[in-house]
Design a protein around this motif. Structure first.
Motif, PDB file in Angstrom:
ATOM      1  N   GLY A  75       0.933  -1.358  -0.031  1.00  0.00           N
ATOM      2  CA  GLY A  75      -0.175  -0.117  -0.095  1.00  0.00           C
ATOM      3  C   GLY A  75       0.725   1.356   0.092  1.00  0.00           C
ATOM      4  N   ASN A  76       0.308   2.329  -0.602  1.00  0.00           N
ATOM      5  CA  ASN A  76       0.875   3.614  -0.436  1.00  0.00           C
ATOM      6  C   ASN A  76       1.221   4.314   0.814  1.00  0.00           C
ATOM      7  N   ASP A  77       0.360   3.662   1.902  1.00  0.00           N
ATOM      8  CA  ASP A  77       0.562   4.269   3.355  1.00  0.00           C
ATOM      9  C   ASP A  77       1.351   3.197   4.051  1.00  0.00           C
ATOM     10  N   GLY A  78       1.738   2.171   3.461  1.00  0.00           N
ATOM     11  CA  GLY A  78       2.186   0.916   4.367  1.00  0.00           C
ATOM     12  C   GLY A  78       1.024   0.191   5.052  1.00  0.00           C
ATOM     13  N   ILE A  79      -0.070   0.378   4.476  1.00  0.00           N
ATOM     14  CA  ILE A  79      -1.232  -0.351   5.095  1.00  0.00           C
ATOM     15  C   ILE A  79      -1.646  -1.524   3.798  1.00  0.00           C
ATOM     16  N   ALA A  80      -1.271  -2.664   3.913  1.00  0.00           N
ATOM     17  CA  ALA A  80      -1.433  -3.765   3.100  1.00  0.00           C
ATOM     18  C   ALA A  80      -2.530  -3.837   2.244  1.00  0.00           C
ATOM     19  N   VAL A  81      -2.618  -4.095   0.830  1.00  0.00           N
ATOM     20  CA  VAL A  81      -3.288  -4.112  -0.186  1.00  0.00           C
ATOM     21  C   VAL A  81      -3.655  -5.648  -0.652  1.00  0.00           C
ATOM     22  N   GLN A  82      -2.804  -6.413  -0.091  1.00  0.00           N
ATOM     23  CA  GLN A  82      -2.538  -7.744  -0.603  1.00  0.00           C
ATOM     24  C   GLN A  82      -3.083  -8.422   0.657  1.00  0.00           C
ATOM     25  N   PRO A  83      -3.881  -9.722   0.876  1.00  0.00           N
ATOM     26  CA  PRO A  83      -4.147 -10.179   1.950  1.00  0.00           C
ATOM     27  C   PRO A  83      -2.918 -10.826   2.622  1.00  0.00           C
ATOM     28  N   ASP A  84      -1.845 -11.368   1.972  1.00  0.00           N
ATOM     29  CA  ASP A  84      -0.849 -12.171   2.538  1.00  0.00           C
ATOM     30  C   ASP A  84       0.460 -11.259   2.737  1.00  0.00           C
ATOM     31  N   ALA A  85       0.244  -9.883   2.388  1.00  0.00           N
ATOM     32  CA  ALA A  85       1.189  -8.940   2.679  1.00  0.00           C
ATOM     33  C   ALA A  85       1.137  -8.090   4.089  1.00  0.00           C
ATOM     34  N   PRO A  86       2.226  -8.124   4.712  1.00  0.00           N
ATOM     35  CA  PRO A  86       2.199  -7.323   5.992  1.00  0.00           C
ATOM     36  C   PRO A  86       1.784  -5.876   5.915  1.00  0.00           C
ATOM     37  N   ASN A  87       1.586  -5.329   7.025  1.00  0.00           N
ATOM     38  CA  ASN A  87       1.381  -3.885   7.208  1.00  0.00           C
ATOM     39  C   ASN A  87       2.794  -3.460   7.632  1.00  0.00           C
ATOM     40  N   LEU A  88       3.342  -2.263   6.943  1.00  0.00           N
ATOM     41  CA  LEU A  88       4.699  -1.890   7.170  1.00  0.00           C
ATOM     42  C   LEU A  88       4.717  -0.568   7.849  1.00  0.00           C
ATOM     43  N   ALA A  89       3.641   0.107   7.974  1.00  0.00           N
ATOM     44  CA  ALA A  89       3.269   1.434   8.360  1.00  0.00           C
ATOM     45  C   ALA A  89       3.542   1.293  10.035  1.00  0.00           C
ATOM     46  N   GLY A  90       4.508   2.301  10.572  1.00  0.00           N
ATOM     47  CA  GLY A  90       4.757   2.170  12.086  1.00  0.00           C
ATOM     48  C   GLY A  90       5.700   1.434  12.409  1.00  0.00           C
ATOM     49  N   GLN A  91       6.370   0.523  11.727  1.00  0.00           N
ATOM     50  CA  GLN A  91       7.295  -0.682  11.944  1.00  0.00           C
ATOM     51  C   GLN A  91       8.596   0.060  12.424  1.00  0.00           C
ATOM     52  N   ASN A  92       9.243  -0.761  13.141  1.00  0.00           N
ATOM     53  CA  ASN A  92      10.602  -0.371  13.709  1.00  0.00           C
ATOM     54  C   ASN A  92      11.275  -0.418  12.717  1.00  0.00           C
ATOM     55  N   PRO A  93      12.233   0.826  12.615  1.00  0.00           N
ATOM     56  CA  PRO A  93      13.090   0.805  11.192  1.00  0.00           C
ATOM     57  C   PRO A  93      14.289  -0.180  11.319  1.00  0.00           C
ATOM     58  N   ALA A  94      14.696  -0.582  12.577  1.00  0.00           N
ATOM     59  CA  ALA A  94      15.687  -1.490  12.721  1.00  0.00           C
ATOM     60  C   ALA A  94      15.436  -2.954  12.243  1.00  0.00           C
ATOM     61  N   TYR A  95      13.883  -3.013  12.511  1.00  0.00           N
ATOM     62  CA  TYR A  95      13.431  -4.504  12.157  1.00  0.00           C
ATOM     63  C   TYR A  95      13.282  -4.455  10.744  1.00  0.00           C
ATOM     64  N   LEU A  96      12.715  -3.460  10.171  1.00  0.00           N
ATOM     65  CA  LEU A  96      12.618  -3.453   8.663  1.00  0.00           C
ATOM     66  C   LEU A  96      14.017  -3.507   7.814  1.00  0.00           C
ATOM     67  N   SER A  97      14.957  -2.743   8.206  1.00  0.00           N
ATOM     68  CA  SER A  97      16.215  -2.732   7.738  1.00  0.00           C
ATOM     69  C   SER A  97      16.791  -4.219   7.909  1.00  0.00           C
ATOM     70  N   ALA A  98      16.806  -4.962   8.881  1.00  0.00           N
ATOM     71  CA  ALA A  98      17.275  -6.101   9.129  1.00  0.00           C
ATOM     72  C   ALA A  98      16.466  -7.180   8.141  1.00  0.00           C
ATOM     73  N   GLN A  99      15.264  -7.102   7.961  1.00  0.00           N
ATOM     74  CA  GLN A  99      14.500  -8.107   7.017  1.00  0.00           C
ATOM     75  C   GLN A  99      14.690  -7.701   5.575  1.00  0.00           C
ATOM     76  N   LEU A 100      14.757  -6.494   5.213  1.00  0.00           N
ATOM     77  CA  LEU A 100      15.040  -6.018   3.773  1.00  0.00           C
ATOM     78  C   LEU A 100      16.543  -6.771   3.469  1.00  0.00           C
ATOM     79  N   ARG A 101      17.466  -6.521   4.443  1.00  0.00           N
ATOM     80  CA  ARG A 101      18.772  -7.166   4.267  1.00  0.00           C
ATOM     81  C   ARG A 101      18.561  -8.659   4.032  1.00  0.00           C
ATOM     82  N   ALA A 102      17.931  -9.094   4.746  1.00  0.00           N
ATOM     83  CA  ALA A 102      17.751 -10.993   4.807  1.00  0.00           C
ATOM     84  C   ALA A 102      17.071 -11.225   3.365  1.00  0.00           C
ATOM     85  N   PHE A 103      16.117 -10.548   3.041  1.00  0.00           N
ATOM     86  CA  PHE A 103      15.467 -10.712   1.554  1.00  0.00           C
ATOM     87  C   PHE A 103      16.412 -10.493   0.666  1.00  0.00           C
ATOM     88  N   ARG A 104      17.186  -9.313   0.585  1.00  0.00           N
ATOM     89  CA  ARG A 104      18.483  -9.078  -0.202  1.00  0.00           C
ATOM     90  C   ARG A 104      19.226 -10.015  -0.408  1.00  0.00           C
TER      91      ARG A 104
END
Length: 108
Positions: free
Chosen positions: A39-68
């Protein structure tokens, strides 16, 4: 115990992990890359995607690195994160963390 705390402190002090992102740059990047599912505002539009809005930046960074780095496997996310730079990751994390989220618990 002290050695573990020291190791964690050194890890968190690493420049790659400590990099602060630019939320505006993250917003631009997210709009073209992440919004379809998250979603444009971090609220998932796909039922199997998580919401990212308001998420802890250290957690998001770690997960993006792990995916990358393919330490965390998810076909779509591995493709989306494959070319992310450390700056991109910091910017995306800053953008999603900057979105304010409120929660209302159900009545008892």
């Amino acid at each position: 115990m002290r050695l573990a705390c020291l190791g964690l402190a050194l890890l968190l002090a690493s420049p790659a992990l400590a990099q602060e992102g630019d939320a505006r740059a993250g917003r631009r990047l997210a709009g073209g890359r992440c919004a379809v599912c998250h979603g444009n505002d971090g609220i998932a539009v796909q039922p199997d995607a998580p919401n990212l809005a308001g998420q802890n930046p250290a957690y998001l960074s770690a997960q993006l690195r792990a995916f990358r780095d393919k330490a965390r496997l998810h076909e779509q996310m591995n493709l989306m994160a494959a070319d992310l730079t450390e700056a991109d990751i910091a910017n995306l994390a800053a953008w999603y963390a900057a979105i304010e989220v409120t929660a209302t618990p159900p009545a008892r």
